[in-house]
Design an enzyme around this catalytic site. Structure first.
Site, PDB file in Angstrom:
ATOM      1  N   HIS A 153       0.869  -1.178   0.000  1.00  0.00           N
ATOM      2  CA  HIS A 153       0.000   0.000   0.000  1.00  0.00           C
ATOM      3  C   HIS A 153       0.905   1.227   0.000  1.00  0.00           C
ATOM      4  O   HIS A 153       2.010   1.214   0.542  1.00  0.00           O
ATOM      5  CB  HIS A 153      -0.863  -0.042   1.270  1.00  0.00           C
ATOM      6  N   ASP A 231       3.246  -3.628   8.622  1.00  0.00           N
ATOM      7  CA  ASP A 231       2.006  -2.886   8.385  1.00  0.00           C
ATOM      8  C   ASP A 231       0.865  -3.877   8.593  1.00  0.00           C
ATOM      9  O   ASP A 231       0.574  -4.708   7.729  1.00  0.00           O
ATOM     10  CB  ASP A 231       2.006  -2.326   6.969  1.00  0.00           C
ATOM     11  N   GLN A 234      -4.398  -4.405   7.729  1.00  0.00           N
ATOM     12  CA  GLN A 234      -5.395  -5.361   7.239  1.00  0.00           C
ATOM     13  C   GLN A 234      -5.334  -6.696   7.965  1.00  0.00           C
ATOM     14  O   GLN A 234      -5.998  -7.642   7.547  1.00  0.00           O
ATOM     15  CB  GLN A 234      -5.211  -5.581   5.731  1.00  0.00           C
ATOM     16  N   LYS A 257      -9.724   0.488  10.674  1.00  0.00           N
ATOM     17  CA  LYS A 257      -9.766  -0.867  10.126  1.00  0.00           C
ATOM     18  C   LYS A 257     -10.151  -1.886  11.203  1.00  0.00           C
ATOM     19  O   LYS A 257     -10.382  -3.054  10.901  1.00  0.00           O
ATOM     20  CB  LYS A 257      -8.399  -1.273   9.571  1.00  0.00           C
ATOM     21  N   CYS A 405      -4.864   2.418  -3.577  1.00  0.00           N
ATOM     22  CA  CYS A 405      -3.597   2.984  -3.084  1.00  0.00           C
ATOM     23  C   CYS A 405      -2.473   1.952  -3.163  1.00  0.00           C
ATOM     24  O   CYS A 405      -1.587   1.908  -2.302  1.00  0.00           O
ATOM     25  CB  CYS A 405      -3.739   3.505  -1.655  1.00  0.00           C
TER      26      CYS A 405
END
Length: 450
Positions: A153, A231, A234, A257, A405
């Site tokens: 991303h 990261d 998600q 999220k 993105c």
């Protein structure tokens, strides 16, 4: 788990030993779903009964299949925030009782989050505006080369692309291979070829939902002298993450999220780099002392160490409390039940999409076997926007269209104009999946009949 403030305080409590911070919203352990014909939602989310108009003249319940962009608030999280409003006040610098209560609530949120991700006792827990802000802070504090994959991303790509102070590039991009194993081998080769300070990698693709083996990635980074940043934007709502168990040095994610859409995120990780860096923002709260010299032009500033160093200004207290409340709520549901719920829905969606001519699901790796509740797909003969508009106007379904993105990834997968993404979570039931599959079948059937 440590509780977060949810119910109003009824008796004063000293700042050093605040009263219990929550009357938990009941959230009993759920019985695993076994009936694959009807899969109910796993938890109550705000807006679950929201209705929207369709071009057919009908009004239908909104089918929210855009969780990967912003998940709806869990009802328990919204209630915690509502209960906190009556006692909201300034943090860290107020002597009044409500200021002490608010400060306790804010600082306790750090500890709940630390526990949720199984962080080390001495890790910094810094509140940010979201994952993008957290990674920009990490980039601000990192000295040396950074290795990333080309599937990231933009939030975990563009901050590293900024030139170093001497003007040189410090990002080294490794192209993902056809398999996860080959991709890990390529990363190892890159890290072994030249020193790097950090490996920064996504835990789960926001385009396909494919999950990377973060423990193996951490081992690769560490044996080549690098730290690792994950990261987890998600991932944390779908899988248990252990910073200690997986060997993660830095972890970032967003509240929105995680069923806590109240404008906050978090960076958790080793404190030495953060304390060595100049404050991310200059302002009140980050400074321990400020004075002027005799001429009035020489300023002497002493900065705080720890999270305060990078949290100048008035913090987003309610956003932090919301994230902590979401962590508690997810633990109460249980990740074993969350995983089973999503597996049943994901299988139902994959099976349904496979029956529709002209629909192709996106994949990065040939050997990936684990995905979170995300499915990116393409519909032959229709632009992504046409598909998304049809689903919204004709069936009351919300999905995402575009390049998410993640432009380099969509380009390398052969979809330079983007794709469609359906994503789901705790508030999703089998009826939402069935409605999506049915609407896509209608769209493609009409196209073939023309």
């Amino acid at each position: 788990m440590t509780a977060v403030l949810s119910a109003p305080f009824t008796t004063p409590a000293p700042f050093t030993t605040p009263a219990p911070l929550t009357t938990p919203v009941p959230s009993p352990r759920h019985t695993p779903v076994v009936d694959t014909e009807t899969i109910p939602p796993l938890a109550q989310v705000v807006g679950a009964d929201e209705c929207v108009p369709c071009s057919t003249g009908e009004t239908v319940r909104y089918a929210n299949l855009d969780y990967a962009a912003s998940a709806p608030a869990l009802a328990a999280v919204a209630q915690t925030v509502t209960n906190s409003l009556s006692q909201y006040a300034s943090v860290h610098r107020g002597a009044g009782h409500l200021s002490q209560v608010t400060t306790a609530r804010y600082e306790q949120a750090r500890e709940v989050i630390r526990d949720f991700v199984r962080a080390r006792a001495d890790d910094a827990v810094v509140f940010t505006r979201g994952t993008t802000d957290a990674i920009n802070l990490a980039a601000h504090a990192t000295r040396g080369d950074v290795v990333v994959l080309d599937i990231e991303h933009h939030a975990n790509l563009l901050p590293w692309c900024a030139p170093a102070r001497d003007g040189s590039s410090r990002v080294r991009v490794v192209g993902a291979c056809a398999t996860i194993d080959d991709t890990l081998a390529a990363l190892e080769a890159e890290l072994a070829a030249a020193p790097a300070a950090l490996l920064a990698v996504t835990a789960a693709s926001n385009v396909t939902g494919e999950v990377l083996p973060i423990g193996r990635l951490a081992s690769i980074a560490h044996r080549n002298g690098a730290r690792i940043l994950i990261d987890a934007a998600q991932l944390v709502a779908h899988r248990r993450v252990s910073m200690v168990g997986h060997g993660i040095d830095y972890l970032v994610f967003s509240g929105h999220k995680l069923y806590a859409p109240f404008g906050a995120g978090v960076l958790i990780g080793r404190q030495d780099w953060l304390d060595a860096a100049e404050p991310y923002l200059a302002g009140g709260g980050a400074s321990a002392s400020v004075s002027f010299g005799d001429t009035g032009t020489d300023t002497a500033i002493a900065w705080h160490a720890g999270p305060a160093r990078h949290e100048a200004g008035s913090p987003n207290v309610l956003g932090a409390v919301a994230i902590a409340a979401a962590c508690e709520a997810l633990d109460a549901v249980g990740f074993e039940h969350i995983g089973l719920h999503e597996e049943l829905l994901r299988a139902r969606l994959d099976d349904g999409l496979a029956t529709i001519d002209g629909v192709t699901e996106l994949r990065i790796f040939e050997d990936s076997t684990d995905r979170v509740g995300i499915a990116g797909f393409d519909v032959d003969g229709h632009t992504p926007r046409e598909v998304a508009v049809f689903l919204s106007e004709r069936a009351g379904i919300g999905v995402r269209d575009g390049k998410f993105c993640a432009h380099p990834l969509l380009n390398r997968l052969g979809y330079p104009d983007g794709a469609v993404r359906a994503s789901f979570g705790l508030g999703t039931g089998s009826g939402d999946i069935d409605r999506l599959v049915g609407a896509l079948a209608t769209l493609t059937t009409r196209a073939r009949a023309r």
